[in-house]
Design an enzyme around this catalytic site. Structure first.
Site, PDB file in Angstrom:
ATOM      1  N   ASN A  83       0.789  -1.236   0.000  1.00  0.00           N
ATOM      2  CA  ASN A  83       0.000   0.000   0.000  1.00  0.00           C
ATOM      3  C   ASN A  83       0.821   1.286   0.000  1.00  0.00           C
ATOM      4  OD1 ASN A  83       0.528  -0.912   2.711  1.00  0.00           O
ATOM      5  ND2 ASN A  83      -0.811   0.693   3.437  1.00  0.00           N
TER       6      ASN A  83
ATOM      7  N   GLU B 214       4.905  -4.579  12.074  1.00  0.00           N
ATOM      8  CA  GLU B 214       3.990  -3.444  11.887  1.00  0.00           C
ATOM      9  C   GLU B 214       2.771  -4.009  11.183  1.00  0.00           C
ATOM     10  OE1 GLU B 214       4.735  -0.446  13.088  1.00  0.00           O
ATOM     11  OE2 GLU B 214       6.726  -1.085  13.724  1.00  0.00           O
TER      12      GLU B 214
ATOM     13  N   CYS C 136      -3.044   1.311   6.833  1.00  0.00           N
ATOM     14  CA  CYS C 136      -3.144   0.753   8.187  1.00  0.00           C
ATOM     15  C   CYS C 136      -3.777   1.750   9.164  1.00  0.00           C
ATOM     16  CB  CYS C 136      -1.776   0.314   8.685  1.00  0.00           C
ATOM     17  SG  CYS C 136      -0.551   1.620   8.685  1.00  0.00           S
TER      18      CYS C 136
END
Ligand code: NAD
Length: 459
Positions: A138, A234, A268
């Site tokens: 992304n 992450e 995110c």
């Protein structure tokens, strides 16, 4: 197995490039080279680390538009979103260059212990050795820089494995490093499907740290395979924002619409769950929907487009399943809900059940759920009642309320009068619980990518 991976524009299916699909032998070669480069990387003088990182930042700035177009073509971002990513990437590399000179240690007061009066010493932070950096689709450039920049600043050898859907931006960035004085072998790119080469890379003992950004399913697969090495994870989230009745509603609407639909929700920090104080719910919801309806979805390179496609058919279907699940349990679609090809319309839901998928899991797409609440404690409990905890947003004019809510939310960062999507590249960044382990944000990633070594002199 084919020896190349073709890269397609997810919006129109056009072939835009290809990268090698690594074999087991290629992986072994990369691991051996990285292992041989550990001492070379560790011994790079600070001025060399700084100059390499500065040169790449400068080159990136000069070729800003070229990189932005590549991000927009291979990935899901519009050209305006992609430009912002390149600008942030320049900043990430500049910060890395600055932090390289701060890598130090501290003297230790050994004489605090009776009997140790004659001892003197200090600790230094030393690189871990080989860092394996695994990155998602992304943010195909800046999230790569968030691993390479700190790793080189800290004096590590790095193996970079970008996502197979978006490897071209990463490859182009690595080429900029290759054109500097960075010693050969210190930074290597390996491309291939994670499911094929991932295990071999992750489990190899020559790798001393796995720095992973991606989804929880892959993250949880990596953890047991990695064995005794440093790990940074992450992972995803389903970020909440809380809008109090006293908030600047225009600011709250503008900021949360942007946070909900940036990168078509493939982010995110995506605003997924929006809690609005009861008395203002109808007004907020009306304004939020009106603003959302003005978003233009379509061709990524068109300057007027606000939102691009989902990365794949599977990703688009998954978003559809979340919406169907919510509707089956009584949710109303206030706008959107439709998908044409991979273009999922910006979607707003209300009357959403507390236990449906959009309330609990990560949608990673352009869907936001609106929930009313009356008491602050209710909003806090709902916001916390998930397995994730990356970031949150709070909108209020009352400092005391802001502080109370921020303290009570279980997550890595709370943005007051900004949505969960606000971030700068220098701040500590990373989640709690299911959102991950360890911190990024250059200085913090450097701490993760180094180990303290103590020197003690018995005088
Ligand atoms: P993903 O987990 O599908 O893939 C991430 C990377 O892992 C890719 O490079 C992939 O090739 C690799 N991979 C796949 N299988 C592997 C294996 N078995 N071993 C080793 N590597 C393997 O994630 P994605 O779809 O690219 O990204 C979306 C997810 O990433 C979302 O959950 C999102 O929230 C999260 N994300 C988190 C952050 C953050 O900073 N917390 C930032 C961006 C994205």
């Amino acid at each position: 197995m084919s020896d190349i991976i073709e890269v397609f524009d997810p919006g129109n299916g056009e072939l835009i490039g290809s990268v090698a699909s690594a074999s087991r032998d290629d992986v072994e070669q990369v691991l051996a080279t990285a292992s041989n480069a550990v001492d070379i990387a560790r011994n790079m003088p600070t001025h060399l680390r700084i100059s390499v990182l500065r040169q790449v930042a400068e080159q990136l700035l000069q070729r800003h538009e070229e990189f932005a177009e590549l991000i927009a073509k291979e990935g899901i971002k519009t050209i305006r979103e992609a430009r912002k990513e390149v600008t942030r990437c320049v900043e990430t590399l500049r910060i890395s260059a600055e932090e390289a000179r701060r890598l130090g240690g501290e003297t230790i007061a050994f004489d605090q212990m009776p009997g140790s009066e004659n001892r003197f010493g200090y600790f230094k932070r030393l690189p871990v050795g080989v860092v394996l950096a695994i990155t998602p689709y992304n943010d195909p450039l800046n999230l790569v820089a968030h691993k390479i920049g700190p790793a080189i600043a800290a004096g590590n050898a790095v193996i970079l494995k970008p996502h197979s859907s978006t490897p071209l931006s990463a490859k182009k960035l690595v080429a900029l490093f290759d054109a500097t004085d960075l010693p050969a072998g210190v930074l290597q790119l390996i491309t291939g499907a994670g499911a094929i080469i991932g295990d071999q890379l992750v489990s190899d003992p020559r790798v001393r740290m796995v720095s992973f950004t991606g989804g929880p399913l892959v993250g949880l697969k990596i953890l047991p395979l990695a064995g005794l090495k440093k790990i940074s994870m992450e992972l995803g989230s389903n970020c909440p924002c809380i809008v109090m009745g006293d908030a600047d509603m225009e600011l709250a609407v503008e900021s949360t619409v942007s946070g909900a639909f940036w990168a078509a929700g493939q982010n995110c920090l995506h605003v997924q769950r929006l809690f609005i104080q009861q008395d203002h719910f109808d007004d907020f919801s009306k304004r939020f929907v009106e603003r959302t309806k003005r978003l233009k979805v379509g061709e990524k390179l068109d300057e007027t487009t606000d939102m691009g496609p989902m990365i794949s058919d599977a990703a688009a279907s998954k978003v559809g399943e979340f919406v169907e699940d919510a509707v089956a349990r009584g949710a109303r679609i206030l706008t959107g809900g439709e998908c044409e090809g991979r273009y999922f319309q910006p979607t707003v839901l209300d009357n959403v059940a507390a236990d449906c998928r959009i309330s609990k899991e990560e949608v990673f797409g352009p869907v936001v759920a609106l929930y009313p609440f009356s008491e602050i404690s209710e909003a806090i409990d709902l916001a916390n009642d998930v397995d994730y905890g990356l970031q949150a947003g709070v909108f209020t004019r009352d400092l005391g309320t802001a502080h109370t809510i921020a303290d009570a939310l279980h997550c890595g960062g709370v943005m007051i009068n900004d949505s969960s999507d606000y971030r700068i590249d220098a701040m500590p960044f990373g989640g709690t619980r299911g959102s991950g382990l360890g911190k990024e944000g250059v200085a913090h990633a450097i701490i993760e990518m180094t180990e303290a070594k103590t020197y003690c002199f018995n005088l």
